[in-house]
Design an enzyme around this catalytic site. Structure first.
Site, mmCIF file in Angstrom:
data_model
loop_
_atom_site.group_PDB
_atom_site.id
_atom_site.type_symbol
_atom_site.label_atom_id
_atom_site.label_comp_id
_atom_site.label_asym_id
_atom_site.label_seq_id
_atom_site.Cartn_x
_atom_site.Cartn_y
_atom_site.Cartn_z
ATOM 1 N N GLU A 21 0.812 -1.221 0.000
ATOM 2 C CA GLU A 21 0.000 0.000 0.000
ATOM 3 C C GLU A 21 0.844 1.269 0.000
ATOM 4 O O GLU A 21 0.424 2.295 -0.525
ATOM 5 C CB GLU A 21 -0.965 0.002 1.180
ATOM 6 C CG GLU A 21 -2.120 -0.994 1.046
ATOM 7 C CD GLU A 21 -1.771 -2.386 1.566
ATOM 8 O OE1 GLU A 21 -0.592 -2.628 1.900
ATOM 9 O OE2 GLU A 21 -2.687 -3.228 1.643
ATOM 10 N N PHE A 35 -12.034 -7.159 13.627
ATOM 11 C CA PHE A 35 -10.949 -7.640 12.771
ATOM 12 C C PHE A 35 -10.561 -6.564 11.757
ATOM 13 O O PHE A 35 -11.421 -6.004 11.082
ATOM 14 C CB PHE A 35 -11.378 -8.918 12.044
ATOM 15 C CG PHE A 35 -10.300 -9.435 11.122
ATOM 16 C CD1 PHE A 35 -9.066 -9.845 11.632
ATOM 17 C CD2 PHE A 35 -10.511 -9.489 9.752
ATOM 18 C CE1 PHE A 35 -8.079 -10.307 10.783
ATOM 19 C CE2 PHE A 35 -9.517 -9.951 8.901
ATOM 20 C CZ PHE A 35 -8.290 -10.359 9.425
ATOM 21 N N GLN A 36 -9.287 -6.276 11.682
ATOM 22 C CA GLN A 36 -8.729 -5.269 10.773
ATOM 23 C C GLN A 36 -9.350 -3.891 10.965
ATOM 24 O O GLN A 36 -9.490 -3.124 10.025
ATOM 25 C CB GLN A 36 -8.825 -5.722 9.311
ATOM 26 C CG GLN A 36 -7.923 -6.922 9.058
ATOM 27 C CD GLN A 36 -7.699 -7.210 7.593
ATOM 28 O OE1 GLN A 36 -8.534 -6.913 6.748
ATOM 29 N NE2 GLN A 36 -6.550 -7.810 7.297
ATOM 30 N N LYS A 85 -17.790 -0.536 5.655
ATOM 31 C CA LYS A 85 -18.270 -1.487 4.649
ATOM 32 C C LYS A 85 -19.780 -1.393 4.452
ATOM 33 O O LYS A 85 -20.275 -1.532 3.335
ATOM 34 C CB LYS A 85 -17.874 -2.906 5.059
ATOM 35 C CG LYS A 85 -17.992 -3.910 3.923
ATOM 36 C CD LYS A 85 -17.323 -5.224 4.269
ATOM 37 C CE LYS A 85 -17.409 -6.185 3.077
ATOM 38 N NZ LYS A 85 -16.811 -7.484 3.401
ATOM 39 N N MET A 139 24.651 8.253 2.319
ATOM 40 C CA MET A 139 24.414 9.514 3.009
ATOM 41 C C MET A 139 24.637 9.348 4.512
ATOM 42 O O MET A 139 25.147 10.244 5.179
ATOM 43 C CB MET A 139 23.000 10.016 2.712
ATOM 44 C CG MET A 139 22.769 11.436 3.143
ATOM 45 S SD MET A 139 23.974 12.586 2.440
ATOM 46 C CE MET A 139 23.110 13.165 0.991
HETATM 47 C C1 LIG Z 1 12.559 5.131 5.237
HETATM 48 C C2 LIG Z 1 13.859 5.765 5.582
HETATM 49 N N1 LIG Z 1 14.657 5.197 6.513
HETATM 50 C C3 LIG Z 1 15.843 5.761 6.819
HETATM 51 C C4 LIG Z 1 16.253 6.904 6.199
HETATM 52 C C5 LIG Z 1 17.598 7.539 6.577
HETATM 53 N N2 LIG Z 1 18.495 7.516 5.404
HETATM 54 C C6 LIG Z 1 18.676 8.593 4.617
HETATM 55 S S1 LIG Z 1 19.689 8.291 3.336
HETATM 56 C C7 LIG Z 1 19.949 6.701 3.838
HETATM 57 C C8 LIG Z 1 20.865 5.790 3.087
HETATM 58 C C9 LIG Z 1 20.411 5.522 1.708
HETATM 59 O O1 LIG Z 1 21.279 4.587 1.131
HETATM 60 P P1 LIG Z 1 21.263 4.307 -0.417
HETATM 61 O O2 LIG Z 1 19.879 4.077 -0.875
HETATM 62 O O3 LIG Z 1 22.237 3.230 -0.732
HETATM 63 O O4 LIG Z 1 21.700 5.686 -1.035
HETATM 64 P P2 LIG Z 1 23.145 6.387 -1.075
HETATM 65 O O5 LIG Z 1 23.129 7.437 -0.017
HETATM 66 O O6 LIG Z 1 24.171 5.343 -0.840
HETATM 67 O O7 LIG Z 1 23.218 6.973 -2.429
HETATM 68 C C10 LIG Z 1 19.233 6.447 5.013
HETATM 69 C C11 LIG Z 1 19.261 5.164 5.746
HETATM 70 C C12 LIG Z 1 15.379 7.468 5.243
HETATM 71 N N3 LIG Z 1 15.669 8.605 4.610
HETATM 72 N N4 LIG Z 1 14.209 6.870 4.919
#
Ligand SMILES: Cc1ncc(C[n+]2csc(CCOP(=O)(O)OP(=O)(O)O)c2C)c(N)n1
Ligand SMILES: [Mg+2]
Lengths: 180, 611
Positions: free
Chosen positions: B75, B137-138, B187, B507
């Site tokens: 979803e 439920f749900q 529903k 990052m």
């Molecule tokens: C749902 C979610 N969880 C955690 C984060 C924190 N976060 C930001 S960038 C990142 C790493 C992303 O890694 P990747 O997709 O390999 O991208 P890269 O930075 O290596 O290009 C994380 C964990 C986020 N932005 N979104």
């Protein structure tokens, strides 16, 4: 041409109190929306009252007492105003003179000399006795918050047992009236 | 179109069963009311996932052809797909999910849409009204859970109000500052019989956002702008939301005035990136010239941006000498983070039009001499070439991969739409991929949702079947909604997933390097799948490129393949995204890359607490 909207004094760092009147559609969830807005954005609520105010109970009026800097209060009003069921937002504190009132019921449990003293003070404050037993009174009192606070403080040494307050409601003085 | 026409058209397209139901008894089932209202609102596609509570709606969908249902695999992806659809077309995206877990899975997507002002209507199933509150439920308190993540939401408890609620939901989603709206549908309401009503023509009783700016304030703004010696135009997502005409007007305004123009992450494409007056993106990973121009300007015109913390850096050092003019349709964005001198509340397009007219009508001369000096200064900053990188050796630089992707797609000349996941690759995409038009760049800006890009690309491709749609991804993010490869296969959507695989949550690794003493706690992407085989198992083409000399051929092969592709592009693992304004620093305290001179400033302790 429509009036030029004025800007709040954004350099003002002093906190001020604001009594904000909000007319809303009387629908489920509206109070949760308003309260959620305040908690979610970290605004302060000092009191909040709400009740339907029109004939067919379609519109409710909420009075919120809050405090903040000029910029924060402007934010609060803008955030309230963009809620879909909100019809009008009015900052009574700055739109001109207004009346603010609160209702309090206060129970004092006491006997003897203290009873006489409680009654005497109630009379001076124009509080009404709405219930009395041999060992207690319930006083009803309206006024602004300061007056209710002062009376409560006086009752404390006399056997103050319970306080219930409605929170502030407010209305502008004069012919101006807030309409949905 | 008058309401009458809309009605007859929807009747024509509705199935025979619907028609008879409508005309015979003047009532129809709740599910049929919903579909008919969606049709009247112009919905052609709905992204969804079935379940017990919404079976009546799925039944009604089965009996008609007017609305196409796209079955996603989660979803959250349905919501992101609807976002991609909405952001690439300007229409309201539509989502259908079941009660309980269906609704809670949609929550991240809804908040993403709220933060990035994307118009959506999300229909959620609910247990029948008599069971609400019984922990059935749900059952989930969907309106309670979604209240802070939507622009507005509804729980329909009276079938007589159903049609009106659906119409109002679309109005609210697209009006003013757009956003997601949830309609929770018990529903019994979907099964019960009720009347249909057309979309009202009267103005909404309470929600009527101001669209036309105040003329007096427009005149004041023009006076300030004409008197500017070091002006800058800073345009954001509000310009995209105001429709393509707003971007055209922005371009006209910038050209007419001779001002420099910068874009926020959300605003990329509103001003052509190849134009000389464009100084690049601003903010945390913005260009040197854009950030220094923001810092040093004397008059700033912000059109449809919200002074987000990624853009302003440390607030008390943000554009300290500037008079600020803020154009925003949302009054609550004014003076929220940054106090401004002139607030123009209104639609970005209409306000730009008013500014253009007032500018042309004003006889006040411009400070052409000062403006020329300002440009000399900007060109000097630009000369620093802050995005320069050196592609040498046997490892692909991620910047180079994006740059080549951009250049090769441009050669091809196809209408190209880019979505991204979240991380370094997202910032490199923003820096090295250029956009000439709005609605071509879809990224999760406000919420920064990893897993956004693939489903968003799906939605973009559904809306633009002949276009080239590329999700620029990281190897970590892509796994967050990888199941949507199955949706691509089912609907033969030729989305290209271009993974910059640095084997790190890059990052996160970068912040750990710069702020946490190089302790790379849990940021290594261990146990990665074989993306080629993974693509294969999802009926897509898988490619892996590791050497710089194979990069172009890989990109060309990806673009030439008629179906979906995952291209796993191995890139340097230790590359950082520069320039960077560390949290808590000011625009003029930017860290430049190793290829530029300029020392790395330390991050303050105050900065460390910031995200
Ligand atoms: C749902 C979610 N969880 C955690 C984060 C924190 N976060 C930001 S960038 C990142 C790493 C992303 O890694 P990747 O997709 O390999 O991208 P890269 O930075 O290596 O290009 C994380 C964990 C986020 N932005 N979104
Ligand atoms: Mg990575």
């Amino acid at each position: 041409m429509p009036a030029v909207p004025t800007m709040p004094d954004i350099n003002e760092t002093k906190l001020r109190n604001a009594t904000i009147a909000v007319l809303v559609d009387n629908e489920p969830g509206i109070l949760a929306r308003v309260v959620g807005l305040f908690s979610g954005r970290g605004y302060n609520i000092e009191s909040l009252t709400v009740a339907p105010v029109d004939e067919d109970r379609a519109i409710s009026r909420i009075t919120i007492v809050t405090s903040g800097t000029e910029m924060v209060i402007e934010q609060i009003k803008a955030q309230l105003d963009r809620l879909v069921p909100v019809r009008k937002v009015c900052d009574l504190s700055i739109e001109g003179p207004h009346l603010a009132r609160e209702l309090m019921l206060i129970k004092v449990v006491c006997t003897g000399e203290q009873r006489m003293e409680a009654l005497r003070l109630a009379d001076a404050f124009r509080a009404r006795v709405v219930d009395a037993t041999a060992a207690s009174f319930v006083f009803e009192m309206t006024g602004n918050g300061d007056k209710l606070d002062a009376f409560t403080a006086l009752m404390r040494p006399l056997g103050l047992a319970e306080v219930v307050r409605t929170g502030v409601i407010g209305i502008a003085r004069g012919t101006y009236s807030l309409k949905a | 179109m008058t309401p009458g026409e809309a009605n007859s058209e929807s009747q024509n397209l509705m199935s025979a069963t619907l028609q008879t139901a409508a005309s015979a008894a003047e009532t129809m089932s709740g599910a049929e009311i919903v579909l008919r209202a969606l049709k009247e609102q112009g919905v052609e596609v709905i992204f969804g996932y079935p379940g017990g509570a919404v079976l009546p709606l799925y039944d009604a969908l089965f009996n008609q052809n007017a609305i196409r249902h796209i079955l996603v695999r989660h979803e959250q992806a349905a919501v992101h797909a609807a976002e991609g659809y909405a952001r690439s077309t300007g229409k309201v995206g539509c989502v259908l999910v079941t009660s309980g877990p269906g609704a809670t899975n949609a929550v991240t997507g809804l908040l993403d849409a709220l933060m990035d002002s994307v118009p959506l209507v999300c229909l959620t199933g609910q247990v029948p009204t008599h069971l609400i509150g019984n922990d059935a439920f749900q059952e989930a308190d969907t309106t309670g859970i979604t209240r802070p993540v939507t622009k507005h939401n509804y729980l329909v408890k009276d079938i007589k109000k159903l049609a009106g609620v659906v119409h109002e939901a679309f109005y609210v989603a697209r009006s003013g500052r757009p956003g997601p709206v949830v309609i929770d549908l018990p529903k019994d309401i979907l099964i019960g019989q009720g009347p249909y009503s057309e979309a009202p023509t009267a103005p909404h009783r309470s929600y009527r956002p101001q669209r036309e700016p105040n003329a007096e304030l427009v005149a004041q703004a023009v006076k300030l702008l004409k008197g500017a010696k070091r002006p800058i135009v800073y345009a954001g997502g509000g310009v995209v939301n105001a429709g393509p005409e707003a971007s055209r007007l922005l371009t006209e305004f910038v050209r007419l005035t001779g001002f420099p123009c910068t874009n926020t992450l959300m605003g990329l494409g509103t001003y052509p990136s190849t134009d000389r007056q464009f100084v690049g993106m601003l903010g945390m990973h913005g260009t040197y010239e854009a950030n220094l121009a923001m810092h040093g300007c004397d008059v700033m015109l912000n059109v449809g941006a919200r002074f987000d913390d990624r853009v302003t850096g440390r607030l008390n050092a943000f554009a300290p000498t500037a008079k600020k003019i803020h154009v925003d349709i949302d009054q609550s964005s004014i003076n929220k983070n940054v106090p401004v001198d002139i607030a123009l509340v209104g639609d970005a397009g209409l306000t730009l039009k008013a500014l253009l007219e007032a500018w042309k009508a004003s006889e006040q001369p411009q400070h052409t001499g000062a403006l020329a000096e300002w440009w000399t200064q900007i060109e000097e900053w630009r000369g620093k070439d802050c995005l320069r990188y050196r592609q040498e050796g046997s490892i692909i630089k991620p910047q180079h991969a994006i740059r080549r992707l951009y250049e090769i797609t441009r050669e091809g000349g196809r209408d190209t739409f880019i979505t991204t996941e979240v991380g370094q690759h997202q910032m490199w995409a923003a820096q090295y991929f250029g956009f000439e038009k709005p609605n071509r760049w879809m990224t999760s800006g406000g919420l920064g949702t990893m897993g956004y890009g693939l489903p968003a690309a799906m939605g973009v491709q559904i809306a633009n079947p002949d276009a080239l749609v590329i999700d620029i991804a990281g190897e970590a993010s892509i796994l967050m909604n990888i199941q949507e490869m199955a949706t691509l296969a089912q609907y033969r959507l030729p989305v290209k997933v271009f993974i910059l695989n640095n084997e790190y949550m890059g990052m996160v690794r970068q912040w750990q390097e710069l702020l946490h003493g190089g302790r790379y706690s849990e940021s290594y992407s261990a146990a990665l799948p074989d993306f080629v085989k993974l693509a294969d198992s999802f009926h897509a083409r898988g490619l892996r490129v590791t050497r710089p000399e194979d990069l172009d051929a890989g990109i060309r092969e990806m673009l030439a393949h008629p179906g979906p592709v995952i291209m796993d592009c191995a890139v340097a693992k230790d590359e950082n995204c520069f320039p960077m304004i560390p949290s808590g620093a000011a625009h003029n305290e930017m860290i430049l890359g190793p290829d530029q001179e300029g020392g790395v400033k330390g991050v303050t302790d105050e900065g460390k607490v910031l995200v």
